[in-house]
Write a protein that holds these residues in place. Structure first.
Motif, mmCIF file in Angstrom:
data_model
loop_
_atom_site.group_PDB
_atom_site.id
_atom_site.type_symbol
_atom_site.label_atom_id
_atom_site.label_comp_id
_atom_site.label_asym_id
_atom_site.label_seq_id
_atom_site.Cartn_x
_atom_site.Cartn_y
_atom_site.Cartn_z
ATOM 1 N N THR A 1 0.865 -1.174 0.000
ATOM 2 C CA THR A 1 0.000 0.000 0.000
ATOM 3 C C THR A 1 0.902 1.224 0.000
ATOM 4 O O THR A 1 1.713 1.410 0.915
ATOM 5 N N THR B 1 1.144 5.449 -0.479
ATOM 6 C CA THR B 1 0.398 6.704 -0.414
ATOM 7 C C THR B 1 1.301 7.824 -0.907
ATOM 8 O O THR B 1 2.432 7.978 -0.431
ATOM 9 N N ASN C 1 -9.843 7.024 -2.903
ATOM 10 C CA ASN C 1 -8.738 7.786 -2.322
ATOM 11 C C ASN C 1 -7.603 7.832 -3.340
ATOM 12 O O ASN C 1 -6.720 6.975 -3.337
ATOM 13 N N ALA D 1 -4.922 9.182 -3.574
ATOM 14 C CA ALA D 1 -3.557 9.228 -3.068
ATOM 15 C C ALA D 1 -3.021 7.826 -2.790
ATOM 16 O O ALA D 1 -1.823 7.654 -2.599
ATOM 17 N N ARG D 2 -3.894 6.825 -2.787
ATOM 18 C CA ARG D 2 -3.503 5.473 -2.393
ATOM 19 C C ARG D 2 -3.421 4.536 -3.595
ATOM 20 O O ARG D 2 -4.319 4.486 -4.429
ATOM 21 N N GLU E 1 3.765 8.514 3.119
ATOM 22 C CA GLU E 1 3.649 7.642 4.291
ATOM 23 C C GLU E 1 4.538 6.432 4.034
ATOM 24 O O GLU E 1 4.776 6.062 2.886
#
Length: 96
Positions: free
Chosen positions: A7, A9, A46, A48-49, A85
């Motif tokens: 994952t 971000t 989302n 951004a993900r 992140e």
């Protein structure tokens, strides 16, 4: 076979540059022993993900063979500057 699901971000304003960096890094994965498949998915809800999904022959092919190879360092040099992140990584096996 297992799937590495990372994952990632990023700042969504930099999405096109990030996707280009991942495309540039892809050959480093493909050159690794135990590599099977590669896909990058962007979240609709989302933006951004992302999920980077890489098929490997085994967890060891990913965590030892690839992570200790120069290709991993090149991947991180290309994509790492985009991460806002720390990526999370899990390994999955298909059950059905």
């Amino acid at each position: 076979m297992i799937h590495e699901v990372a994952t990632l971000t990023i700042d969504p304003a930099r999405a096109l540059d990030f996707e280009a960096a991942v495309a540039e890094a892809r050959p480093h994965f493909e050159a690794a022993g135990g590599f099977i498949s590669f896909a990058l998915h962007r979240s609709v809800e989302n933006p951004a993900r992302y999920h980077l999904i890489v098929g490997w022959e085994s967890v060891e092919a990913h965590m030892v063979d690839f992570r200790e190879a120069e290709g991993f360092q090149k991947w991180r040099a290309l994509a790492g500057p985009f991460f806002i992140e720390t990526p999370s990584v899990e390994h999955f096996t298909q059950t059905i």
